[in-house]
Write an enzyme that holds these catalytic residues in place. Structure first.
Site, PDB file in Angstrom:
ATOM      1  N   HIS A 307       0.858  -1.179   0.000  1.00 40.17           N
ATOM      2  CA  HIS A 307       0.000   0.000   0.000  1.00 40.17           C
ATOM      3  C   HIS A 307       0.891   1.223   0.000  1.00 40.17           C
ATOM      4  CE1 HIS A 307      -3.062   2.887   1.108  1.00 40.17           C
ATOM      5  NE2 HIS A 307      -3.933   1.984   0.739  1.00 40.17           N
ATOM      6  N   ASP A 364      -8.157  -4.996   0.118  1.00 40.86           N
ATOM      7  CA  ASP A 364      -8.772  -5.762  -0.965  1.00 40.86           C
ATOM      8  C   ASP A 364      -8.329  -7.202  -1.027  1.00 40.86           C
ATOM      9  OD1 ASP A 364     -10.568  -3.973  -1.922  1.00 40.86           O
ATOM     10  OD2 ASP A 364      -8.970  -2.786  -2.801  1.00 40.86           O
TER      11      ASP A 364
HETATM   12  N1  ACO Z   1       4.133  -7.694  -4.968  1.00 48.21           N
HETATM   13  C1  ACO Z   1       5.478  -7.736  -5.100  1.00 48.21           C
HETATM   14  N2  ACO Z   1       6.293  -6.684  -4.889  1.00 48.21           N
HETATM   15  C2  ACO Z   1       5.723  -5.525  -4.542  1.00 48.21           C
HETATM   16  C3  ACO Z   1       4.323  -5.395  -4.373  1.00 48.21           C
HETATM   17  C4  ACO Z   1       3.514  -6.544  -4.586  1.00 48.21           C
HETATM   18  N3  ACO Z   1       2.193  -6.475  -4.440  1.00 48.21           N
HETATM   19  N4  ACO Z   1       4.035  -4.128  -4.018  1.00 48.21           N
HETATM   20  C5  ACO Z   1       5.192  -3.470  -3.965  1.00 48.21           C
HETATM   21  N5  ACO Z   1       6.228  -4.316  -4.272  1.00 48.21           N
HETATM   22  C6  ACO Z   1       7.663  -3.987  -4.257  1.00 48.21           C
HETATM   23  C7  ACO Z   1       8.058  -3.172  -5.490  1.00 48.21           C
HETATM   24  O1  ACO Z   1       8.472  -3.996  -6.545  1.00 48.21           O
HETATM   25  C8  ACO Z   1       9.183  -2.320  -4.925  1.00 48.21           C
HETATM   26  O2  ACO Z   1      10.321  -3.156  -4.822  1.00 48.21           O
HETATM   27  P1  ACO Z   1      11.810  -2.529  -5.011  1.00 48.21           P
HETATM   28  O3  ACO Z   1      11.962  -1.547  -3.884  1.00 48.21           O
HETATM   29  O4  ACO Z   1      12.709  -3.695  -4.914  1.00 48.21           O
HETATM   30  O5  ACO Z   1      11.802  -1.880  -6.359  1.00 48.21           O
HETATM   31  C9  ACO Z   1       8.737  -2.023  -3.484  1.00 48.21           C
HETATM   32  O6  ACO Z   1       7.879  -3.144  -3.129  1.00 48.21           O
HETATM   33  C10 ACO Z   1       7.951  -0.726  -3.327  1.00 48.21           C
HETATM   34  O7  ACO Z   1       6.884  -0.736  -4.262  1.00 48.21           O
HETATM   35  P2  ACO Z   1       6.294   0.554  -4.976  1.00 48.21           P
HETATM   36  O8  ACO Z   1       5.576   0.132  -6.205  1.00 48.21           O
HETATM   37  O9  ACO Z   1       7.364   1.583  -5.088  1.00 48.21           O
HETATM   38  O10 ACO Z   1       5.268   1.064  -3.884  1.00 48.21           O
HETATM   39  P3  ACO Z   1       4.111   2.076  -4.135  1.00 48.21           P
HETATM   40  O11 ACO Z   1       3.825   2.732  -2.832  1.00 48.21           O
HETATM   41  O12 ACO Z   1       4.395   2.966  -5.299  1.00 48.21           O
HETATM   42  O13 ACO Z   1       2.897   1.140  -4.603  1.00 48.21           O
HETATM   43  C11 ACO Z   1       0.993  -0.281  -4.579  1.00 48.21           C
HETATM   44  C12 ACO Z   1       1.858   0.727  -3.789  1.00 48.21           C
HETATM   45  C13 ACO Z   1       0.617   0.305  -5.928  1.00 48.21           C
HETATM   46  C14 ACO Z   1      -0.293  -0.531  -3.789  1.00 48.21           C
HETATM   47  C15 ACO Z   1       1.803  -1.585  -4.757  1.00 48.21           C
HETATM   48  O14 ACO Z   1       2.146  -2.127  -3.485  1.00 48.21           O
HETATM   49  C16 ACO Z   1       1.050  -2.633  -5.592  1.00 48.21           C
HETATM   50  O15 ACO Z   1       1.146  -2.605  -6.806  1.00 48.21           O
HETATM   51  N6  ACO Z   1       0.290  -3.578  -4.923  1.00 48.21           N
HETATM   52  C17 ACO Z   1      -0.503  -4.540  -5.639  1.00 48.21           C
HETATM   53  C18 ACO Z   1      -1.794  -3.903  -6.107  1.00 48.21           C
HETATM   54  C19 ACO Z   1      -2.786  -3.660  -4.977  1.00 48.21           C
HETATM   55  O16 ACO Z   1      -3.032  -4.518  -4.140  1.00 48.21           O
HETATM   56  N7  ACO Z   1      -3.359  -2.456  -4.977  1.00 48.21           N
HETATM   57  C20 ACO Z   1      -4.396  -2.074  -3.996  1.00 48.21           C
HETATM   58  C21 ACO Z   1      -3.942  -0.946  -3.135  1.00 48.21           C
HETATM   59  S1  ACO Z   1      -5.132  -0.666  -1.871  1.00 48.21           S
HETATM   60  C22 ACO Z   1      -6.352   0.248  -2.597  1.00 48.21           C
HETATM   61  O17 ACO Z   1      -6.202   0.948  -3.537  1.00 48.21           O
HETATM   62  C23 ACO Z   1      -7.629   0.112  -1.972  1.00 48.21           C
END
Ligand code: ACO
Length: 428
Positions: A307, A364
């Protein structure tokens, strides 16, 4: 003496005031930055460090896993309030007394009819259309059927626009599902509560009585409360930015619905279920998918994990996880998908990759399991999220207009070509 932050550019110091919120969060007020520095701007892709507004609606502390609406903890609201009380609280600032709540509900019901011509628009969509696209279009279409713009300086006009959309939106939500299933488009039953009415509008068969199941009513009520607001997330920021141009409430909401649709935001609930299904079809090997999620050469992400703001357990996920267990138990559903979800969760919570990056299950991860047990099709999950988020979007739009916020218009750092001479086509 009030605190300031000092910024030094080319040996010249500039002071900016620090402002502090009621929960002691500190922000550097850079409103004067461009003026005092001669045009220097800031860059912050994804707005990870940018506060776009001051807001008194929702407090969120992602490090400690705290979520409060208007000062009330999400745990207490999910336990003790109903969705309409929470909607009133978010929009108007305080919990309603019984008279206020009764009036609010009566006013919502009195505005719930939708011009029958809107059905022609629903008819024109193919059955294969994604319900989120249909919902965004129908919400936008409401502007055509309700063209008067809201006089935001009139409390009465604001109130009327709020009850109007709260009345009509659940009908549109139900129609998006009924269209998909080929069911006639009905109107609601004003003898019922708000959430009961939603369920009946969605599930009533034309040739059968509809019997409400209190377990489902309670579960949906809780889910809607948990989704009702989440401060300046992608869809809410969209609603505020679109509304800041003084576009109307319905048009702003329609934009918010489109923003919510994406799988990195509200669309995650559908994506989670599809991922769990795929893992099940593939033999249920959760370790294989954990490895894929960690592989930087593989675009796969564990949907429902991580998140932008929570770097601790999403407090909503805790409540939903418990609710999912209760609902499945009460309904006598033994869903193998739930076991896969639990397996993934345990592995992720004990895996260095996820622990180091503070990736916990979000709201979610479990909501889709409950929706599925309720008989709601996967493609409708994000629509249900939109129904829950509606009061939050309205509250944020109303706050933005009442605070007379300026139009949302960020800056950029240009990285394109410098001035070049036009080449006639024959020379290119
Ligand atoms: N699976 C695997 N790796 C992940 C995930 C995941 N779900 N989420 C983040 N990471 C990793 C990234 O690859 C990144 O790794 P790195 O530092 O080695 O490059 C690190 O964790 C940070 O991730 P970011 O994408 O920079 O984090 P950000 O805050 O931008 O993104 C987000 C948050 C979009 C929610 C992300 O965690 C994601 O894509 N999750 C899956 C989709 C999801 O569940 N979305 C719902 C959000 S809740 C809502 O809207 C109600």
């Amino acid at each position: 003496m009030s605190k300031t932050a000092t910024l030094e550019i080319d040996g010249k110091k500039h002071e900016f005031p620090l402002i502090t919120g009621t929960e002691n969060e500190t922000a550097i007020d850079i409103k004067s930055l461009r003026a005092v520095t001669g045009g220097v701007t800031t860059i912050d892709p994804g707005f990870k460090n940018t506060g776009s507004c001051k807001s008194a609606i929702t407090f969120l502390n992602g490090e400690e896993g705290i979520l409060r609406y208007r000062g009330y903890s999400i745990e207490e609201l999910a336990d003790k309030a109903d969705f309409l009380e929470v909607a009133y609280l978010l929009i108007f600032g305080d919990l309603p007394n019984q008279d206020q709540l009764d009036k609010f509900h009566a006013d919502i019901k009195s505005k719930s009819l939708i011009d029958d011509d809107v059905k022609k628009i629903v008819d024109a969509f193919p059955k294969s259309a994604h319900p989120m696209g249909v919902l965004a279009s129908l919400t936008s279409a409401l502007t055509a059927f309700n063209p008067a713009s809201v006089n935001v300086d009139s409390e009465e006009a604001m109130y009327n626009s709020v009850v109007k959309i709260l009345g009509k939106f659940p009908v549109l939500v139900a129609w998006t599902m009924r269209k998909k299933k080929g069911l006639p488009l009905d109107y609601g039953d004003n003898t019922l509560g708000y959430v009961e009415n939603v369920l009946k509008m969605m599930f009533k068969q034309p040739n059968e009585e509809y019997h409400l199941n209190p377990i489902l009513v309670n579960a949906l009520d809780k889910l809607l409360i948990l989704h009702a607001d989440h401060e300046q997330n992608c869809s809410t920021s969209t609603v505020r930015v679109v509304g800041s141009s003084h576009a109307g409430l319905f048009a702003s909401l329609s934009a918010g619905i489109s923003a919510l649709w994406g799988p990195l935001h509200g669309g995650a609930n559908q994506a989670v279920l599809e991922m769990l299904e795929a893992i099940k079809e593939d033999g249920g090997d959760t370790k294989k998918y954990m490895a894929k999620a960690k592989d930087k050469n593989d675009p796969f992400r564990l949907m429902g994990f991580g998140h932008r703001v929570y770097k601790n357990f999403d407090p909503r996920a805790k409540i939903i996880k418990k609710a999912a267990d209760e609902v499945l138990n009460d309904l006598g559903v033994d869903d193998p998908i739930l076991n896969i979800a639990k397996g993934l969760e345990q592995e992720a919570l004990n895996d260095d990759y996820f622990v180091q990056r503070k990736l916990y299950p979000n709201v979610d991860f479990y909501s889709g399991i409950i929706y599925r047990a309720m008989g709601i099709p996967t493609e409708m999950f994000t629509v249900m999220f939109a129904l829950g988020r509606l009061p939050g979007w309205i509250a944020q739009w109303r706050e933005m207009r009442l605070e007379k916020e300026p139009i949302g218009r960020p800056r950029q750092v240009y990285t394109g070509e410098n001035l070049r001479a036009f080449e006639p086509i024959e020379n290119r």
